[in-house]
Design a protein around this motif. Structure first.
Motif: not given
Lengths: 341, 341
Positions: A231, A234, A259, A262-263, A266-267, A291, B262-263, B266, B286, B288-291, B293
């Motif tokens: 967080t 972020m 991490y 990254r998110l 993306y947002r 990713m 996921r990877l 991609y 983690n 939540t932080y995947l791309m 989410p």
DNA sequence: CTGTTAGCGCGTTCAC
DNA sequence: GTGAACGCGCTAACAG
């Protein structure tokens, strides 16, 4: 009132085994510990009754008698930490096939709690303790080391019964920053860790040094403090964007913050690495699967755990122990690219 | 003959404290345990000398005398597991402020090793053991429970001195699959766990049941076996693509495999969720932080750990303990969307 | 090679 | 209220 009589399981002890096998307790003990030669027949008889009763010697009693517990305390910070978890694994592996086993306790980055846990370990009379970073002071550690072997990570310290392993975070951060600079980035944001965290400061120093090395100016607004958590990463991106400073790359002082960053990127519809290059620090197991896969500085945490445990074994044996710091390594994956003009 | 005289650290024991404070050992013991009333002055004297010597009672000796160790064994599978790590945290939290502390050991999903660890715990005379899933047989567990309290997760089992917590993986997987079906997906690939893993099979059953519920045909080629690891997820995607079967969604039997999938997606330029919807299982920190989410089924692992520890405390107290299975929950994030026509 | 004796450091009767 | 004596289960030193 129900009594124990029904289930009367008469506590299988070494003495019981001895009686059943028709020998003296000492003989059983000798067989258990290989302390002395015992005739084949008695040995057989004993081994059989041990198996028959599924006897397992009482480790408490043994410890009391021997003045050794064969357990090594491990003070980690969060038992569930993906970072320190690797170190715990290294310790487990190093201790396998030795008579020692680890006793893990967590300090939660809280001095008072770490002290309480050290007290607990002391009460349990562990033969030594491995301290995974944390907030204990150098003097405290030196003091503990007067009574039992200590191995500490995350700082340099040595003395009798004390060994340490540390990695050069300054150099690691410097190299990561240099990587970005070599890719043409000149405006590199830095998401920092807590100011009272030793590692965080070393990494910040490395970031700065790399700028100095390249004759690049530092932009104060590009350095934002955070907390080593997702967080925090972020939030930091939000702050960076609001500052309206341009930047083409972000170096997060640890992977977890990367991490989060990254998110957040993306947002905001910012692509990595096309718009922004991203670098982390630690190389957590998951970073390969980010990713895109994250460029980061690999900390040899597993190896550190292993080395720490091996050093502990030597200290316990009364030998001295030096631990060669395992090298950091920049792992270039796909979250960084040459800056676009 | 040389004596210890030089370094003579005369092992600070309860007896030493008693002597220094001018009271009997019993009195010190009474103060330590609050076993009986002690006059204020003696209590003060004792407490002072305890502080002066930084005395910490020998837990081994205490255990020997009391026949209780105040330690609860916890058999986990991998000490570094992000999944079980949450359970360990729950256990730690539940035990805080109780006299008990956890002793963590790892079984590595290996029957022989789990047995060895149980033996180790038995030797250490733990007051009970919490078994986090693993491969121990039901009968074995029942047998252990004859000697000490056992709490086991990941299966349903009960008896004297035995409690268990389990979540309904069948239902969880069914719900996740239904979610996909409701979004219009009809060709849903399933990346399965190891066939000898109980949870894996339940999840597969749930996947199938959801199809039956909706009157959807199962496509055998769309179910590919893997190993619950990231690489397994990657490989599975490769295999799926090579099978040339169409699919618009992938349900991985755990999050780690979803990360790998996921990877792999991609790498093949398949977008999530635009081209393929992706669902995992577990809801690791983690995810939540995947791309993007990850949509996944949340397992209340922390809660399970906490409940298990609380149940253990009751069992130790001689009470019986039932653990209400905490509910699973589908967490819809951004890796799933309505199928495109 | 093997049995006997004496603790290891505590908690716990049992008397005072 | 408080102390003395014993025992928890095991290893170690000492005889044989």
């Amino acid at each position: 009132m129900l009594t124990d009589a029904d289930t009367a399981a008469p506590a299988v002890t070494l003495e019981l085994i001895a009686r059943e096998a028709g020998v003296s307790p000492s003989t059983v003990s000798r067989i258990l510990n290989g302390t002395a030669k015992v005739s084949a027949d008695k040995r057989l008889a004993v081994e059989q009754t041990i198996a028959r009763f599924n006897f397992q010697p009482n480790a408490m009693a043994r410890s009391l008698a021997k003045g050794q517990t064969y357990t090594i305390g491990v003070l980690t910070q969060f038992i569930e930490s993906p970072f320190y978890g690797e170190a715990l694994r290294g310790i487990e592996d190093a201790l396998r096939r030795t008579p020692y086993s680890p006793l893990f306790v967590s300090g939660h980055w809280n001095l008072a709690e770490e002290e309480a846990k050290m007290r607990l370990l002391q009460g349990r009379r562990v033969d030594g303790v491995i301290v995974l970073t944390g907030r204990l002071g150098d003097e405290q550690l030196l003091d503990y080391a007067q009574r039992l072997p200590i191995v500490v990570t995350g700082r340099q310290l040595s003395g009798p019964r004390l060994a340490s392993v540390d990695v050069d975070d300054f150099e690691g951060a410097r190299e990561a920053t240099r990587h970005l600079i070599e890719l043409g980035h000149t405006r590199i944001a830095f998401i920092s860790g807590p100011a009272d965290h030793p590692d965080a400061n070393e990494r910040l120093r490395g970031y700065r040094q790399a700028h100095a090395d390249a004759g690049l100016a530092l932009v104060p607004e590009l350095v934002v403090p955070a907390d080593f958590m997702e967080t925090g990463g972020m939030l930091a991106i939000g702050q960076l964007l609001e500052s309206r400073q341009n930047f083409t790359a972000v170096f997060a002082a640890n992977d977890q913050m990367a991490y989060g960053a990254r998110l957040a990127l993306y947002r905001r519809n910012l692509r990595v690495p096309d718009d922004i290059s991203l670098v982390g620090y630690d190389d957590l197991p998951n970073s390969t699967y980010l990713m895109p896969p994250l460029t980061t500085v690999r900390q040899p945490v597993y190896e550190i755990g292993r080395l720490a445990a091996q050093a502990m074994l030597k200290l316990i044996a009364g030998e001295s122990a030096e631990i060669a710091a395992p090298p950091l390594e920049l792992v270039v994956r796909e979250s960084t690219r040459r800056v676009r003009h």
